[in-house]
Design an enzyme around this catalytic site. Structure first.
Site, PDB file in Angstrom:
ATOM      1  N   PHE A 121      90.773  29.372 152.292  1.00 16.04           N
ATOM      2  CA  PHE A 121      91.177  30.025 153.535  1.00 16.04           C
ATOM      3  C   PHE A 121      90.484  29.332 154.688  1.00 16.04           C
ATOM      4  O   PHE A 121      89.254  29.240 154.717  1.00 16.04           O
ATOM      5  CB  PHE A 121      90.820  31.515 153.541  1.00 16.04           C
ATOM      6  CG  PHE A 121      91.275  32.216 154.795  1.00 16.04           C
ATOM      7  CD1 PHE A 121      92.581  32.668 154.915  1.00 16.04           C
ATOM      8  CD2 PHE A 121      90.408  32.396 155.867  1.00 16.04           C
ATOM      9  CE1 PHE A 121      93.012  33.289 156.083  1.00 16.04           C
ATOM     10  CE2 PHE A 121      90.833  33.014 157.030  1.00 16.04           C
ATOM     11  CZ  PHE A 121      92.138  33.461 157.132  1.00 16.04           C
ATOM     12  N   ASP A 206      84.073  23.523 155.452  1.00 12.53           N
ATOM     13  CA  ASP A 206      84.297  24.745 156.218  1.00 12.53           C
ATOM     14  C   ASP A 206      83.175  25.726 155.885  1.00 12.53           C
ATOM     15  O   ASP A 206      83.148  26.320 154.812  1.00 12.53           O
ATOM     16  CB  ASP A 206      85.672  25.315 155.837  1.00 12.53           C
ATOM     17  CG  ASP A 206      85.999  26.620 156.552  1.00 12.53           C
ATOM     18  OD1 ASP A 206      85.077  27.294 157.038  1.00 12.53           O
ATOM     19  OD2 ASP A 206      87.195  26.986 156.587  1.00 12.53           O
ATOM     20  N   LYS A 235      81.779  32.926 162.765  1.00 14.38           N
ATOM     21  CA  LYS A 235      81.276  34.194 162.232  1.00 14.38           C
ATOM     22  C   LYS A 235      79.834  34.491 162.620  1.00 14.38           C
ATOM     23  O   LYS A 235      79.558  34.943 163.719  1.00 14.38           O
ATOM     24  CB  LYS A 235      81.482  34.234 160.713  1.00 14.38           C
ATOM     25  CG  LYS A 235      82.954  34.435 160.311  1.00 14.38           C
ATOM     26  CD  LYS A 235      83.100  34.706 158.847  1.00 14.38           C
ATOM     27  CE  LYS A 235      84.558  34.908 158.437  1.00 14.38           C
ATOM     28  NZ  LYS A 235      85.131  36.165 158.902  1.00 14.38           N
TER      29      LYS A 235
END
Length: 383
Positions: A121, A206, A235
């Site tokens: 993702f 990532d 995040k």
């Protein structure tokens, strides 16, 4: 009547306040938070230093465009980059960071093919969506950005066959988050890095969910003895204030000259104050060591619980996945935990995902284990 799109499946209550690792809803019910706002609030809620820094900056200046010098950006970039000799670009989210990484890889190499992995993702904007290896998330949005190839995760032979001199980059998560809290095998990841070097393509890691201390170090890749060409973050970097970043080796800097890429809000004063404070707190409060100790306590405690529907526990640091038997209703388990006073997440088809704040204490781990025990016993009785 709501004037909002129904693209989110929302709980029937509103979170109104938070303190440390606890959240309180509009009815006054308190929850031990094992979500961190989906891996965002790594320092928990109500952090005094962060609140004070943001208030102080808010009284000075919120925003200036990237037409002028920004000393706060320089300070945050130094904290992120100095150990690995990277350059930093600031944006507003993980998806934006991954879009920048995709553009940089294609611009630098002059090639277009990017290899990613099943169940990965990387975001929901078009480039990031095309990189994501989940057909259910891509459904309804074709045609996607071309030249993305998706391969099995943790398998070397398919990558050896697919990677060529025409490949611009290989893009991956050190621990697949949304795809099921699945860690990369160390030998496999090192082999991937070696293949990238041999084929003159870039390695993009990532770290949107795994970075900023979540796995026990600033970047999760540090424990794998690799040196990515590009790293993406978001995040936990702002502890709830929107901020993302792309880091890349200095030799890639010539590919992002003025006019090549940008963001109106990227690296604004408030975001940079948040990021600077977060990075300072991670070091000053010895957060990395806390993550390792609390992770061991939590995993050990979970394994001792009477829960026959658990098949395994995996992850890294305070990014933990409880793998459940296929017939176990994950939604019912999450509701049982919620009723008992804990918020959790789901990943993949049958994974209960735990992302507690990195400041969690041993006492709070014990409290959490009691909640698990209570919820698990109720679930066993129901089934």
């Amino acid at each position: 009547m709501s004037y909002l799109f129904s693209n989110y499946q929302r709980k029937p209550y509103e979170i109104m306040s938070g303190n440390g690792c606890y959240l309180t809803d509009h009815t006054g019910k308190e929850y031990l938070d094992f979500t961190s706002g989906i891996g965002v609030c790594n320092l928990g809620y109500g952090n005094k230093k962060l609140n004070s820094a943001l208030k102080k900056q808010a009284e000075k200046l919120w925003h200036t465009p990237n037409l002028y010098q920004n000393s706060l950006q320089e300070e945050v970039a130094e904290k992120l980059c100095q150990r690995f000799d990277y350059l930093a670009y600031f944006c507003n989210s993980g998806a934006e960071a991954n879009e920048a990484a995709i553009k940089l890889a294609r611009k630098k190499t002059g090639k277009t093919q990017i290899i990613t992995f099943w169940q990965s993702f990387h975001g929901r904007t078009y480039g990031a969506l095309s990189a994501t290896g989940q057909k259910s998330i891509q459904a309804g949005f074709h045609p996607l950005v071309p030249d993305f190839v998706h391969l099995p995760f943790n398998e070397l032979a398919p990558l050896q066959k697919a990677i060529t001199k025409k490949t611009a980059a290989v893009m991956l998560e050190v621990v697949q988050g949304e795809g099921g809290v699945l860690p990369a095998d160390k030998e496999w990841l090192q082999a991937v890095a070696k293949l990238c070097r041999e084929n003159d393509c870039l390695l993009i890691v990532d770290e949107v969910q795994t970075g900023i201390g979540r796995c026990g170090s600033l970047f999760a890749f540090e424990d794998y003895a690799i040196y990515p060409d590009i790293v993406t973050l978001a995040k936990g970097l702002g502890n709830g204030f929107p901020v993302g970043a792309m880091l890349a080796k200095k030799e890639l800097g010539a590919s992002f000259l003025p006019g090549s890429h940008g963001s109106t809000f990227g690296g604004n004063k408030m975001a940079m104050v948040a990021a600077k404070t977060v990075l300072t707190e991670l070091d000053d409060q010895n957060i990395y060591e806390n993550v390792k100790m609390r992770s061991e306590e939590l995993v050990t405690g979970l394994k001792k619980l009477n829960a026959p529907f658990i098949t395994s526990i995996r992850g890294k640091g305070l990014m933990i996945g409880i793998v459940l038997q296929e017939e176990t209703n994950v939604t019912n388990l999450m509701l049982a935990l919620e009723t008992a006073g804990m918020l959790t997440l789901r990943a993949g088809e049958n994974i209960l995902r735990l992302l507690p704040p990195l400041i969690i204490t041993s006492t709070e781990i014990i409290h959490g284990l009691h909640i698990f025990e209570k919820a698990f016993s109720k679930l066993s009785l129901q089934e």
